[in-house]
Scaffold this motif. Sequence first.
Motif, PDB file in Angstrom:
ATOM      1  N   PRO A   1      12.693  -9.650  -4.232  1.00  0.00           N
ATOM      2  CA  PRO A   1      12.470  -9.483  -2.669  1.00  0.00           C
ATOM      3  C   PRO A   1      11.325  -8.640  -2.355  1.00  0.00           C
ATOM      4  O   PRO A   1      10.939  -8.484  -1.117  1.00  0.00           O
ATOM      5  CB  PRO A   1      14.014  -9.015  -2.143  1.00  0.00           C
ATOM      6  N   PHE A   2      11.100  -7.859  -3.084  1.00  0.00           N
ATOM      7  CA  PHE A   2       9.862  -6.978  -2.820  1.00  0.00           C
ATOM      8  C   PHE A   2       8.603  -7.180  -4.001  1.00  0.00           C
ATOM      9  O   PHE A   2       9.136  -7.715  -5.287  1.00  0.00           O
ATOM     10  CB  PHE A   2      10.595  -5.420  -2.914  1.00  0.00           C
ATOM     11  N   SER A   3       7.470  -6.513  -3.468  1.00  0.00           N
ATOM     12  CA  SER A   3       6.306  -6.771  -4.408  1.00  0.00           C
ATOM     13  C   SER A   3       6.327  -5.888  -5.723  1.00  0.00           C
ATOM     14  O   SER A   3       6.993  -4.926  -5.714  1.00  0.00           O
ATOM     15  CB  SER A   3       5.075  -6.435  -3.657  1.00  0.00           C
ATOM     16  N   ALA A   4       5.937  -6.581  -6.957  1.00  0.00           N
ATOM     17  CA  ALA A   4       5.848  -5.776  -8.100  1.00  0.00           C
ATOM     18  C   ALA A   4       4.723  -4.616  -7.792  1.00  0.00           C
ATOM     19  O   ALA A   4       3.939  -4.825  -7.129  1.00  0.00           O
ATOM     20  CB  ALA A   4       5.347  -6.640  -9.210  1.00  0.00           C
ATOM     21  N   GLY A   5       5.043  -3.594  -8.780  1.00  0.00           N
ATOM     22  CA  GLY A   5       4.084  -2.337  -8.846  1.00  0.00           C
ATOM     23  C   GLY A   5       4.653  -1.234  -8.798  1.00  0.00           C
ATOM     24  O   GLY A   5       6.078  -0.977  -8.859  1.00  0.00           O
ATOM     25  N   ASP A   6       3.918  -0.124  -8.755  1.00  0.00           N
ATOM     26  CA  ASP A   6       4.609   1.214  -8.921  1.00  0.00           C
ATOM     27  C   ASP A   6       4.673   1.820  -7.407  1.00  0.00           C
ATOM     28  O   ASP A   6       3.781   1.768  -6.504  1.00  0.00           O
ATOM     29  CB  ASP A   6       3.580   2.166  -9.845  1.00  0.00           C
ATOM     30  N   ARG A   7       5.691   2.571  -7.468  1.00  0.00           N
ATOM     31  CA  ARG A   7       5.814   3.775  -6.415  1.00  0.00           C
ATOM     32  C   ARG A   7       5.817   5.103  -6.823  1.00  0.00           C
ATOM     33  O   ARG A   7       6.717   5.338  -7.658  1.00  0.00           O
ATOM     34  CB  ARG A   7       7.144   3.630  -5.603  1.00  0.00           C
ATOM     35  N   LEU A   8       4.556   5.700  -6.855  1.00  0.00           N
ATOM     36  CA  LEU A   8       4.555   6.830  -7.545  1.00  0.00           C
ATOM     37  C   LEU A   8       4.588   8.139  -6.675  1.00  0.00           C
ATOM     38  O   LEU A   8       4.163   8.048  -5.401  1.00  0.00           O
ATOM     39  CB  LEU A   8       2.872   6.848  -8.335  1.00  0.00           C
TER      40      LEU A   8
END
Length: 604
Positions: A236-243
């Motif tokens: 449901p959400f975009s892939a990637g980092d939340r840093l």
Amino acid sequence: MSGDVQSILRSPERLAALRRTALLGTQAEEAFDRLTRLACRILRAPIGLVSLLDDNRHFCKSCIGLPEPWQSRRELPLSHSLCKYALGGGDPLVVTDAREDPVLRECLGVKEIGVVAYAGVPLVSSGQTLGSFCVLDTVPRQWTDDDIHILKDLAAAVMTELELRATREIEVDARAEHARREEAEDARRRMALLADASALLADVSRSEASLQRLAERIIPDLGELCDVELLGDDGPFSAGDRLAHVEPAGLERLRAVLSSPEARDVWRAGEASETFRLCVDDVPSARRGLESLLRRMDVRCLLRVPVLTPEGLEGLLSVGRCSRDARPYQDVDVEVAQALAGRIAVALENARLLQQVREGVRARDEFLSIAAHELRTPLTPLKLQLETLRRSVAAAGLDDARVLRHLERSAGQVQRLAQLVERLLDVSRVATGRLGLLLEELDLSALATEVTDRFREEAEAAGSRLEVHTPGPVRGVWDQLRLEQVLSSLLSNAIKYGASRPIHVAVEGHGELARLCVRDHGIGLRREDTGRIFERFERAVSPHHYGGMGLGLYVAKQIIEAHGGTIVVRSQPGQGSTFTVVLPTQVPPRQVSAEQGASAASGA
């Protein structure tokens, strides 16, 4: 004297000071025994004691020469204690022959242990006498001044040992209390972190942003850096980092390092569905690339837990400690990180479910719109045919009451069906942000009177009397047909649920606001239903007893809000309901936007 001794023994202040030494009932210690032996040797006494007395026993912290069984027990009953008589003052108690003293000769220590001579120095701490340091003899003895001076010096050494033990015990207690407080504070911080994480992820409609805020909330409780990474693009959400990092420079360094595809491959190495923790100086040889990467990130200790949903591995939660004295991650840290990962997994699942619900709602709204338009198409010719038939019957002079009644009923049912179709279209318009308003200046009082007159026959058939109260013209800029629709819905409900009692319609003007109230005295509403009835397809009564689709009040609320107004209800079961509409007379109306329509659709 006996009464004075008892009051001293039971003194709360003395007993509290005694407990602070934490020496009652403890094992023998060479430091005390050495002083007792020295006193016995120098003073040539067969018995020596370091005595501590509470309110029910005489405890010997050190005892030399006591006959059995008292020597092994290191304890005497108070009835056998001569030391209790030394508590009355700060001066030494010196007894040459206890058998000749009218008080002391009654002590069982004299009769059963054989004590004759006694010399004891009170052991005083913070103004409270805890016991005595004494020597005893089994024959009469004339104690010299030198004997007493020696005994005082040795008693001072005993007091030094007692105070050292007390100070040591206080330090131990203080350290233990400090550790307990730190543990309690750590537990409080962990619970606060988990509670904040739950609050951040509760609104799944904004979890994309909430994941970043969660990463920022996790520091510094679990470390100086945090990475909430989602894998794959099918969620449901975009892939990637939340840093997140405690220092802006550290955050930039983290982003720079992870921007390299090679570094990201190493960072994700071993991203199987398992938890691992390591320190940079203890990285296994199989992960030397990770060690180099951690040093570039200035990370000393790393903890990583998987984010697992029924779909499988969907993300990784990584936290790191960067300070040079960073402590390795403990089991409790792992438990907190796993609990956080579990909350992220639940948020992802909830977001996926919400996405599915929204898609279902959009499909339903599309179906309602198509169905309403398809139903609307044959209704117009059907109404025309019924009207033509009615005129033909009248022109032919047929005065058959049954035929005319059937025609009226048929026309009424067609009109009812047309109203239902129109409501379905209104729902579709709200959901797609197309509920337009045709604004014109009009008199709300006149509108209320006119609409109420249309319902008089229906109200009388239901046994209710309609009353209209207007102070005079109340003018504003509104959509006449839409306000007629709102008032019709309120009157229809009041007649339906009004229990054949009077219904009051009132219009008031207050400066730039107009107020419209519809009050009945019918079945009323429960408190928990007063907000729900304005939702789509919601009803507060059983559909088996009352008809309707649960759309009228929902559409009415959307119309009023499109005008920039409000609609509320006050009600109690059995006391009826009062619906109050407040409209601005001059403020430009607020149209329902497409975004609001989508929100309304998701709330259905």
